[in-house]
Enzyme design. Sequence first.
Site, short mmCIF file in Angstrom:
data_model
loop_
_atom_site.label_atom_id
_atom_site.label_comp_id
_atom_site.label_asym_id
_atom_site.label_seq_id
_atom_site.Cartn_x
_atom_site.Cartn_y
_atom_site.Cartn_z
N SER A 192 -2.14 -15.80 -31.22
CA SER A 192 -1.91 -15.56 -32.69
C SER A 192 -3.13 -14.80 -32.91
CB SER A 192 -1.35 -16.61 -33.01
OG SER A 192 -1.13 -16.60 -34.04
N ASP A 401 9.66 -14.24 -30.52
CA ASP A 401 8.88 -14.09 -31.56
C ASP A 401 8.78 -13.25 -32.00
OD1 ASP A 401 7.09 -14.42 -32.80
OD2 ASP A 401 5.08 -13.67 -32.10
N HIS A 454 6.12 -17.88 -30.36
CA HIS A 454 5.08 -17.26 -30.83
C HIS A 454 4.29 -18.02 -29.79
CE1 HIS A 454 2.33 -15.56 -33.33
NE2 HIS A 454 2.08 -17.24 -33.50
#
Length: 477
Positions: A192, A401, A454
């Site tokens: 991320s 995601d 994610h």
Amino acid sequence: MEVQLQAPRPRRLLFFLICFFSGLATCRSAVDAPPTLIDSLPGFDGALPFRLETGYVTVDEENGGELFYYFIESEGDPRRDPLLLWLPGGDRCTVLQALLLQLGPLRFVIEPYNGTTATAPRLHHHPYSWTKAASVLFLDSPVGAGFSFSQNPKGYDVGEVSSSLQVKTFLTKWFTEHPDYLANPFYVGGASHAGKFVPFIAQKISEDIEAGMTPTVNLKGYLVGNPGISEGNFYEWKVPYLHGVAVISDQLYESIMENCQGHYTNPTNALCARDLERFDDLFGQIEHAHILYKKCDSVPSGPIDPIIERKILTEETGVLKHQPTCPPLDCQSYGGYLSYYWSNNNITRESLGIKKGSKDEWVLCDENDMPYSSDIESSLKYHRNMTSKGYRVLVYSGDHDAIIPFLGTESWVRSLNYPILDEWRAWHLDGQSAGFTITYKNNLTFATVKGGGHSVPEYQPERGLAIFSRWISGEPL
């Protein structure tokens, strides 16, 4: 509960003696406390089936800033297996999220917990831990994340660049105290938001190696999952992604393309603003981290004012101010709910060796009140620099995601314009396609993970371990 402390090394003893007799002011935090070796944890039945070490390393002498780490040795051959430094995503999210909810060797038992019992939430062994293939050094960074803290509130005023340089300071000091791991292949990793600074940190380490700095780390490369590379909101790729998975209609997609002309952050006309408002409404109907999962309220972040944080260094308040609402048991966020109570349990803190008064309340993420500068405009140039030097790089994305869609990641990887060595193909697990991958020149691999969100190891733990263990051991996906 047995908590063991390592005896001071001769180097430490000598430094203490010098400080004692010279009265040097800089000695106040220059020597970090010895690490804590842990053989059991609250909520886990029996002795830990792996070696766990925790500790603090001072990275800001002036303000007393200390980073907290968890080091877990490989379950294979720790003297030869790779060593991975794993950094959390988010401005001030804790790395414990990765350790207990994603890629570490323990996970919470998902069962009803009312938050009032003195017993910590239960843990069980995670069969798809990345420690099957490597030793992992989990780091709470920047200062203020997780159990990391600063004596002076000024120590919390950091950004992507300054906190990355503090990570490099951490590594220098950690390897100095753990020289047995200098020969191990070393990798930096994160997911991320960490995608912005992982390649920057890797480049700074490589520059130290080229300059002959010691200790010399055996850097081999880095990996980033569902990575951000800039401060862009990814509308550019969210729009086609959500159109492709039937969240927005053909009509809305075509209208956005016509009216916005790529201006998603600041609409230049009323029609674009109307389209994006409709887009946001539809986007809000799904779980962003994984579009197929139940939409649930996430465990809230809890801001802690730096002045209060300074006060609690001398006063044990024992008051929890941000107790999360209990989500439904079948929500993915339930693990985060359990982590709040596990980490704020006094027995847990004692077991981990947390310094009393250093952290009033542990929260998953603390993004709101503490200053944090987004001063890495884009990490693309660091990716280019490191791949041009031939370091091994893995970029992977969960294909479900919607926060950072794989389309955007695939696009910037392709923009590096490296020749293709292995064309786009499926990679397999147990005879079935587990995702798709492409390999470029300069040791660059991009891969998707089928069904991944994610955080790939959170949503697809078996496939996450497969892609990691194959890549880090040099095997083709």
